[in-house]
Motif scaffolding. Structure first.
Motif, PDB file in Angstrom:
ATOM      1  N   CYS A 128      51.597  40.973  38.546  1.00  0.00           N
ATOM      2  CA  CYS A 128      50.408  41.816  38.724  1.00  0.00           C
ATOM      3  C   CYS A 128      49.146  40.966  38.742  1.00  0.00           C
ATOM      4  O   CYS A 128      48.263  41.144  39.594  1.00  0.00           O
ATOM      5  N   ILE A 129      49.058  40.018  37.815  1.00  0.00           N
ATOM      6  CA  ILE A 129      47.885  39.136  37.745  1.00  0.00           C
ATOM      7  C   ILE A 129      47.758  38.321  39.027  1.00  0.00           C
ATOM      8  O   ILE A 129      46.671  38.163  39.585  1.00  0.00           O
ATOM      9  N   LEU A 130      48.874  37.792  39.522  1.00  0.00           N
ATOM     10  CA  LEU A 130      48.854  36.974  40.734  1.00  0.00           C
ATOM     11  C   LEU A 130      48.400  37.774  41.945  1.00  0.00           C
ATOM     12  O   LEU A 130      47.541  37.343  42.712  1.00  0.00           O
ATOM     13  N   LEU A 131      48.980  38.952  42.122  1.00  0.00           N
ATOM     14  CA  LEU A 131      48.674  39.748  43.310  1.00  0.00           C
ATOM     15  C   LEU A 131      47.214  40.191  43.331  1.00  0.00           C
ATOM     16  O   LEU A 131      46.607  40.298  44.402  1.00  0.00           O
ATOM     17  N   PHE A 132      46.645  40.456  42.157  1.00  0.00           N
ATOM     18  CA  PHE A 132      45.261  40.932  42.090  1.00  0.00           C
ATOM     19  C   PHE A 132      44.276  39.816  41.729  1.00  0.00           C
ATOM     20  O   PHE A 132      43.106  40.100  41.467  1.00  0.00           O
ATOM     21  N   SER A 133      44.716  38.584  41.719  1.00  0.00           N
ATOM     22  CA  SER A 133      43.881  37.499  41.206  1.00  0.00           C
ATOM     23  C   SER A 133      42.648  37.257  42.064  1.00  0.00           C
ATOM     24  O   SER A 133      42.654  37.429  43.288  1.00  0.00           O
ATOM     25  N   ILE A 134      41.583  36.819  41.411  1.00  0.00           N
ATOM     26  CA  ILE A 134      40.318  36.495  42.064  1.00  0.00           C
ATOM     27  C   ILE A 134      40.447  35.207  42.878  1.00  0.00           C
ATOM     28  O   ILE A 134      39.547  34.856  43.640  1.00  0.00           O
TER      29      ILE A 134
END
Length: 568
Positions: free
Chosen positions: A129-135
């Motif tokens: 989740c963090i990777l897909l939505f990362s800045i």
């Protein structure tokens, strides 16, 4: 078939998964601008044709650089029609696509059926989740045209999940072909989904003859799609030589591994670390595949292993084709490319979880790297936002721009030589009702309050002689005293002209605090520019600096003037 869904997560855990998309939504809300950028201007003629009833299939199928963007064009048209082409709708649609991609990958992790509620699986899914939505992907988050990258990732996830979760062949094969077809006509690298999904197809249980038939059918579908894609295809003339890798084999490897390592760490000053991490990810991926093939009997290969191989293989194929096609451009650490290369990190994390049950420490390290990498992208995001705000203001005022060779337009809105088309394209936007460009704007030469000052060069009684081919460094400060906002741009006029020949960006890193009695201001900023006199006629004239006050729709003159004598 396992029927576990995300709805069965406990509320505290589900709320944790909402943190990354919430951060991304706030990021977009703060840093986005509602102005078309670069390739988006190619959509203007399409919008005009759609609204006048003249659009046809060829307008959607037409080649854009090396891409066929048929399906993204359908999305762009739909969003434009419901929003009068508010670019932010495209940005939020990108978030929707990534949210869908995460849910699909989350479901994929649950199909395994083992340890579905273990801390290890939850942590790996949180990393996903963090990777897909990362800045890290800030350029794609802030450019509406890039939703096609997120669309392709979503299509890949759909195809892989269909193959892994359905027991009905050949139905699942043909269903999986649909998202691959959509991806293929979204951008050129969407064609790679056909190749990436092949390990998942090969892993479907059945006799040797059945496997051969499935692969053959898939290859025929692939060939058919490629054939349609290349109908009337022409290689863009401005693209670098695709055989450049033969002349620079070591540079090619560096470029390839940098693409793969960029999602983990970003630091242009120490590229060796990025290349090394990319090489480690690449090696780990194939070592894990070797391990799973060797101990295949311990796993449900088609459900547990093959889907993640397909996800990771797509990222590697993307890095390979991008290296061959973009080696001459550089840009290996461009944030645009991380949207695809992120998938290799996702795949390795899940394969590692399946091979080593105790992966909490490694996954936590990954999360730390991604967090720091996202933090490192904030400074370039702020600089990009400043440029785009200036571009948005400059575009709004296009009817007052003398010549279109303004830095605020060329650097952000549409690069040269296409900048010359902006007046025509903005006229079309106004005709179809997608934009309104002010034309009745007041010029206030003696404002009641101080909006700024032209400090350098000295403006008192000095006549500066300068060649039309020369340039002049100018600087000062600016403010909007009746607003909490700061000016996005400073504009320059000459003589009594009510139009502008040059501009200057404000420096957000240099706020000035005015502490004079009863007039404390924190929204004063410095500005500087090197202005060209090429567009000015010979003779004596006066250079004046202005800021635009958007609420009152008026140009406010700054204190000070520069007297110049322009000579040939």
């Amino acid at each position: 078939m396992y029927k576990i869904t995300i709805s069965k997560l406990k509320p505290p855990l589900a709320s944790i998964f909402l943190i990354p998309p919430t951060v991304t939504l706030c990021f977009i809300a703060f840093f986005s601008v509602n102005a078309p950028l670069g390739d988006q201007w190619d959509l203007v003629s399409l919008f005009e044709k759609v609204l006048t009833g003249k659009a046809n299939f060829e307008d959607f199928f037409a080649q854009h650089n090396e891409h066929r963007t048929f399906f993204p064009k359908l999305i762009f048209v739909g969003l434009a029609l419901i929003s009068n082409w508010n670019i932010k709708y495209e940005l939020y649609f990108s978030v929707f696509l990534v949210g869908m991609t995460f849910l699909l990958l989350y479901k994929l992790s649950l199909l395994e059926g083992r340890n579905n509620f273990s801390n290890s699986k939850h942590l790996t899914n949180f990393l996903t989740c963090i990777l897909l939505f990362s800045i890290i992907q800030y350029e794609n988050w802030l450019w509406g045209y890039q939703l096609l990258w997120f669309l392709i990732n979503a299509c890949l996830a759909v195809a892989v999940l269909i193959i892994a979760s359905s027991n009905n062949f050949p139905k699942r094969l043909y269903l999986a072909a649909i998202p691959c077809f959509i991806a293929s006509f979204s951008a050129a690298h969407g064609l790679l989904t056909w190749l990436a999904v092949m390990p998942s197809i090969a892993s479907i249980k059945g006799s040797y003859r059945q496997k051969i038939i499935r692969i053959t059918v898939w290859i025929l579908l692939l060939i058919g799609t490629f054939t349609i894609y290349f109908i009337g295809y022409q290689k863009p003339s401005h693209h670098p030589d695709t055989l450049l890798f033969l002349k620079h084999p070591l540079g090619t490897l560096y470029y390839f591994f940098t693409l793969l390592g960029a999602p983990i760490v970003y630091h242009a000053n120490i590229p060796l670390i990025v290349k090394t991490l990319g090489a480690i990810l690449f090696s780990t991926f194939f070592l894990l595949i070797f391990y799973f093939v060797k101990y295949k009997s311990k796993f449900n290969f088609s459900l547990e292993i093959a889907p993640w191989i397909s996800i990771g293989l797509f990222a590697i194929l993307f890095a390979l084709i991008t290296t061959l096609g973009r080696l001459g451009y550089g840009e290996s650490m461009s944030s645009r490319y991380t949207t695809c290369s992120i998938l290799l990190v996702v795949a390795v994390a899940h394969l590692w979880r399946l091979s080593f049950s105790r992966n909490v420490f490694i996954t936590s390290i990954f999360i730390g790297f991604i967090f720091m990498n996202s933090i490192n992208r904030i400074p370039p995001t702020i600089a990009l936002h400043q440029q785009r705000l200036a571009g948005e203001t400059c575009l709004e005022l296009i009817k007052f721009i003398n010549n279109l060779e303004h830095s605020c337009l060329e650097k952000t809105i549409l690069p040269p030589p296409l900048t010359s088309q902006l007046r025509k394209l903005s006229g079309i936007l106004e005709e179809i009702g997608f934009r309104k460009f002010p034309k009745d704007v007041s010029f206030i030469t003696e404002p009641a309050k101080n909006y700024g000052h032209l400090d350098s060069p000295p403006t008192e009684g000095t006549l500066i002689t300068i060649s039309r081919n020369g340039t002049l460094d100018v600087a000062g400060w600016a403010s909007l005293p009746d607003s909490q906002e700061i000016p996005n741009i400073v504009l320059f006029s000459y003589g009594d002209r009510k139009s502008f020949f040059a501009d200057a960006l404000v420096n957000l890193n240099s706020p000035i605090v005015d502490t004079t009695p009863n007039s404390i201001q924190f929204n004063k900023v410095e500005w500087s520019a090197n202005i060209s006199f090429e567009s000015l006629p010979p003779g004596k004239t006066v250079i004046q600096a202005w800021v635009y006050e958007p609420v009152g729709k008026q140009f406010i003159k700054l204190d000070g003037e520069i007297k110049v004598n322009v000579v040939e």
